[in-house]
Design an enzyme around this catalytic site. Structure first.
Site, PDB file in Angstrom:
ATOM      1  N   ASN A 147      39.966  31.893  42.026  1.00  0.00           N
ATOM      2  CA  ASN A 147      39.743  32.813  42.559  1.00  0.00           C
ATOM      3  C   ASN A 147      39.329  33.948  41.397  1.00  0.00           C
ATOM      4  O   ASN A 147      38.823  35.167  41.800  1.00  0.00           O
ATOM      5  CB  ASN A 147      40.708  33.383  43.298  1.00  0.00           C
ATOM      6  CG  ASN A 147      41.640  33.652  41.957  1.00  0.00           C
ATOM      7  OD1 ASN A 147      41.332  33.194  40.345  1.00  0.00           O
ATOM      8  ND2 ASN A 147      43.362  33.897  42.123  1.00  0.00           N
ATOM      9  N   ARG A 285      44.957  42.863  34.631  1.00  0.00           N
ATOM     10  CA  ARG A 285      46.740  42.529  34.668  1.00  0.00           C
ATOM     11  C   ARG A 285      47.482  44.228  34.244  1.00  0.00           C
ATOM     12  O   ARG A 285      46.764  44.745  33.469  1.00  0.00           O
ATOM     13  CB  ARG A 285      47.325  41.654  33.421  1.00  0.00           C
ATOM     14  CG  ARG A 285      47.603  40.198  33.054  1.00  0.00           C
ATOM     15  CD  ARG A 285      48.119  40.106  35.151  1.00  0.00           C
ATOM     16  NE  ARG A 285      48.035  38.569  35.126  1.00  0.00           N
ATOM     17  CZ  ARG A 285      47.736  37.739  36.110  1.00  0.00           C
ATOM     18  NH1 ARG A 285      47.005  39.268  36.962  1.00  0.00           N
ATOM     19  NH2 ARG A 285      47.341  36.666  36.249  1.00  0.00           N
TER      20      ARG A 285
HETATM   21  P1  NDP Z   1      38.735  33.212  31.660  1.00  0.00           P
HETATM   22  O1  NDP Z   1      39.396  33.316  30.891  1.00  0.00           O
HETATM   23  O2  NDP Z   1      36.726  32.510  32.241  1.00  0.00           O
HETATM   24  O3  NDP Z   1      37.761  35.301  30.823  1.00  0.00           O
HETATM   25  C1  NDP Z   1      38.850  35.847  30.333  1.00  0.00           C
HETATM   26  C2  NDP Z   1      37.849  36.126  29.648  1.00  0.00           C
HETATM   27  O4  NDP Z   1      38.517  36.863  28.075  1.00  0.00           O
HETATM   28  C3  NDP Z   1      37.038  35.144  27.945  1.00  0.00           C
HETATM   29  O5  NDP Z   1      35.517  35.189  27.768  1.00  0.00           O
HETATM   30  C4  NDP Z   1      37.728  35.687  26.824  1.00  0.00           C
HETATM   31  O6  NDP Z   1      36.528  36.020  25.878  1.00  0.00           O
HETATM   32  C5  NDP Z   1      38.066  36.907  27.042  1.00  0.00           C
HETATM   33  N1  NDP Z   1      39.088  37.853  26.300  1.00  0.00           N
HETATM   34  C6  NDP Z   1      39.957  36.954  25.793  1.00  0.00           C
HETATM   35  N2  NDP Z   1      40.996  37.874  25.304  1.00  0.00           N
HETATM   36  C7  NDP Z   1      39.499  39.100  24.926  1.00  0.00           C
HETATM   37  C8  NDP Z   1      39.301  39.629  24.064  1.00  0.00           C
HETATM   38  N3  NDP Z   1      41.320  40.505  23.284  1.00  0.00           N
HETATM   39  N4  NDP Z   1      38.171  41.125  24.090  1.00  0.00           N
HETATM   40  C9  NDP Z   1      37.991  41.114  24.893  1.00  0.00           C
HETATM   41  N5  NDP Z   1      37.489  39.420  25.518  1.00  0.00           N
HETATM   42  C10 NDP Z   1      38.865  39.394  25.437  1.00  0.00           C
HETATM   43  O7  NDP Z   1      39.198  34.048  32.822  1.00  0.00           O
HETATM   44  P2  NDP Z   1      38.949  34.674  34.415  1.00  0.00           P
HETATM   45  O8  NDP Z   1      37.315  35.470  34.064  1.00  0.00           O
HETATM   46  O9  NDP Z   1      38.790  33.826  35.881  1.00  0.00           O
HETATM   47  O10 NDP Z   1      39.890  35.348  34.453  1.00  0.00           O
HETATM   48  C11 NDP Z   1      40.333  36.564  33.770  1.00  0.00           C
HETATM   49  C12 NDP Z   1      42.066  37.593  33.502  1.00  0.00           C
HETATM   50  O11 NDP Z   1      42.028  37.854  34.894  1.00  0.00           O
HETATM   51  C13 NDP Z   1      43.026  36.324  34.003  1.00  0.00           C
HETATM   52  O12 NDP Z   1      43.434  35.972  32.580  1.00  0.00           O
HETATM   53  C14 NDP Z   1      43.853  37.146  34.875  1.00  0.00           C
HETATM   54  O13 NDP Z   1      44.650  37.627  34.135  1.00  0.00           O
HETATM   55  C15 NDP Z   1      42.975  37.993  35.452  1.00  0.00           C
HETATM   56  N6  NDP Z   1      42.852  37.625  37.471  1.00  0.00           N
HETATM   57  C16 NDP Z   1      43.509  38.545  38.451  1.00  0.00           C
HETATM   58  C17 NDP Z   1      43.556  38.569  39.634  1.00  0.00           C
HETATM   59  C18 NDP Z   1      44.359  38.753  40.423  1.00  0.00           C
HETATM   60  O14 NDP Z   1      44.313  38.942  41.723  1.00  0.00           O
HETATM   61  N7  NDP Z   1      43.444  40.190  40.941  1.00  0.00           N
HETATM   62  C19 NDP Z   1      42.615  36.827  39.830  1.00  0.00           C
HETATM   63  C20 NDP Z   1      42.627  36.276  38.634  1.00  0.00           C
HETATM   64  C21 NDP Z   1      42.653  36.100  37.217  1.00  0.00           C
HETATM   65  P3  NDP Z   1      36.663  35.242  24.644  1.00  0.00           P
HETATM   66  O15 NDP Z   1      35.249  34.002  25.463  1.00  0.00           O
HETATM   67  O16 NDP Z   1      35.544  35.807  23.669  1.00  0.00           O
HETATM   68  O17 NDP Z   1      37.221  34.411  24.772  1.00  0.00           O
END
Ligand code: NDP
Length: 400
Positions: A147, A285
């Protein structure tokens, strides 16, 4: 035979739908990075139907029962005497969606001696105490990418909604008014504004791509840099820290997972380092933000608007301050559970279960925790620890 407890949100107040607004869903084959959509051996549901509520059962009953397993589906997940608590003692698998999360705290995990796997039908496994799952050797899996694009569309909608002052203007129409000045006194164009995403993963990068045609100036902050070709194509500015991004952005969107490193990254101090009048969009979140600091920033004018669909805890109690704060565009947690997304994550959940029961490896991209440590996508995007503290507050919610 395994017992699977599946926690889903309630059916619509007027009952499970008998018909739908549209007859089909577009056929997608791959996600933008080439990852294939879920590939279960079969599905027992019609894509486009409501699968995420109790009667939809994620389309899993026929498959699980045909293989001799027991499926318990419930929306009762919080407070003393919940069905989830009652069923945990011999559950092998717990499934829930982030929209209506089964908070799998260390205490609950301790009361589930047979628990082997916790599945997020969706993305984001912060409702599970990942440290406790690691300590117990429980597998945590989610349906990565199912999603992400749905959420990115919601972010664009909310960005436009806030900046153009859509919701208050809509409300004047339903009240019978024609109050142009009231509507436009807070309405701007996004063209030329600077927008920055905190995290440029699947959602964050998609948001940047979708906003590019609006001629916005694009920024991102992430621990890992995007490929140079992508930075060039989108004319991106990379920031190594939050302050550097918020100092220059008119719109900030949060798209990182919740884990101990990111919890409350938006707080009274970090909000002081935003441009005055910035808009903050959070579909990632609720706990990434300090609840009261957001309210104070809207009241003082430091933020011009806040929108999103994620809260803490979920469901949010009736007196949650984000329901009544000024200049907000909140929805309940819905962006990742459109009917389109449900078809993908129901199929992905089925794929994970088939792998588990047939002893085949679960795709690396679906793994968060396995064999006592962070694994797969979890090892890339999460940090060890627990972000479920305070989730017992969800018991205060009462359906109206
Ligand atoms: P991805 O795993 O593709 O992306 C998450 C990104 O967050 C990665 O690029 C990671 O970067 C980065 N990240 C992690 N920690 C940090 C930090 N401390 N500072 C900066 N960047 C950071 O996941 P998605 O994009 O698919 O989803 C992201 C989040 O969105 C999910 O974990 C969920 O919480 C939320 N979500 C919400 C939904 C809703 O219905 N509202 C549905 C789907 C997701 P790095 O490459 O550097 O590790």
């Amino acid at each position: 035979m395994a017992k699977i407890v599946c926690v889903l949100y309630d059916d619509p107040v007027k009952g499970y739908p008998k018909s739908y607004a549209r007859d089909d869903l577009p056929q997608l084959e791959r996600y933008p990075d080439g990852q294939t959509l879920p590939t279960p051996r079969a599905i027992d549901f019609t894509p486009g139907t409501l699968l995420g509520s109790v009667s939809g059962e994620l389309g899993l009953r026929k498959y699980l029962e045909a293989n001799g397993h027991e499926l318990v589906v419930t929306s009762s997940k919080d407070g003393a005497g919940s069905v989830l608590d009652r069923e945990l003692h011999d559950a092998e698998i717990v499934i829930s969606q982030p929209f209506w999360p089964a908070y799998m705290t260390a205490e609950r995990i301790a009361r589930a001696p047979k628990l082997k796997m916790i599945v997020t039908a969706g993305i984001g496994s912060d409702h599970t105490d990942l440290q406790a799952a690691m300590d117990r050797g429980i597998t945590v899996a989610e349906v990565t990418y199912c999603n992400s694009n749905s959420v990115a569309e919601h972010v664009v909608m909310m960005t436009l909604g806030l900046v153009r002052n859509y919701i208050p203007s809509y409300n004047w129409v339903t009240k019978g008014g024609w109050n142009i000045a009231d509507c436009v006194a807070r309405s701007y164009d996004v063209e030329g504004m600077h927008v920055g995403t905190v995290a440029a993963g699947r959602i964050g990068l998609r948001v940047l791509r979708l906003l590019k045609p609006f001629d916005m100036k694009l920024h991102y902050m992430d621990r890992h840099r995007l490929p140079e070709a992508v930075e060039r194509e989108l004319n991106l500015t990379h920031h190594t820290n939050l302050e550097s991004l918020t100092r220059v952005c008119d719109v900030v969107t949060l798209n990182c997972p919740l884990h101990p490193e990111t919890e409350h990254m938006i707080n009274a101090d970090s909000l002081k380092k935003f441009k005055r009048g910035a808009y903050l969009i959070n579909t990632a979140r609720g706990k990434l933000c300090d609840t009261n600091a957001v309210v104070a920033a809207l009241e003082s004018g430091q933020l011009a608007g806040y929108a999103g669909d994620v809260w803490f805890p979920q469901p949010a109690p009736a007196d949650h301050p984000w329901r009544s704060m000024p200049h907000h565009g909140m929805t309940p947690h819905i962006s990742g559970t459109s009917l389109s997304a449900q078809a993908r994550y129901a199929a992905g959940t089925r794929e994970i279960l088939e792998c588990y029961f047939e002893g085949r490896p679960i795709r690396n991209e679906y793994l968060i925790v396995q064999g006592g440590s962070l694994a797969g996508v979890g090892a890339h995007s999460y940090s060890a620890g627990n972000a479920t503290k305070g989730s017992e507050e969800a018991a205060r919610f009462r359906q109206k």
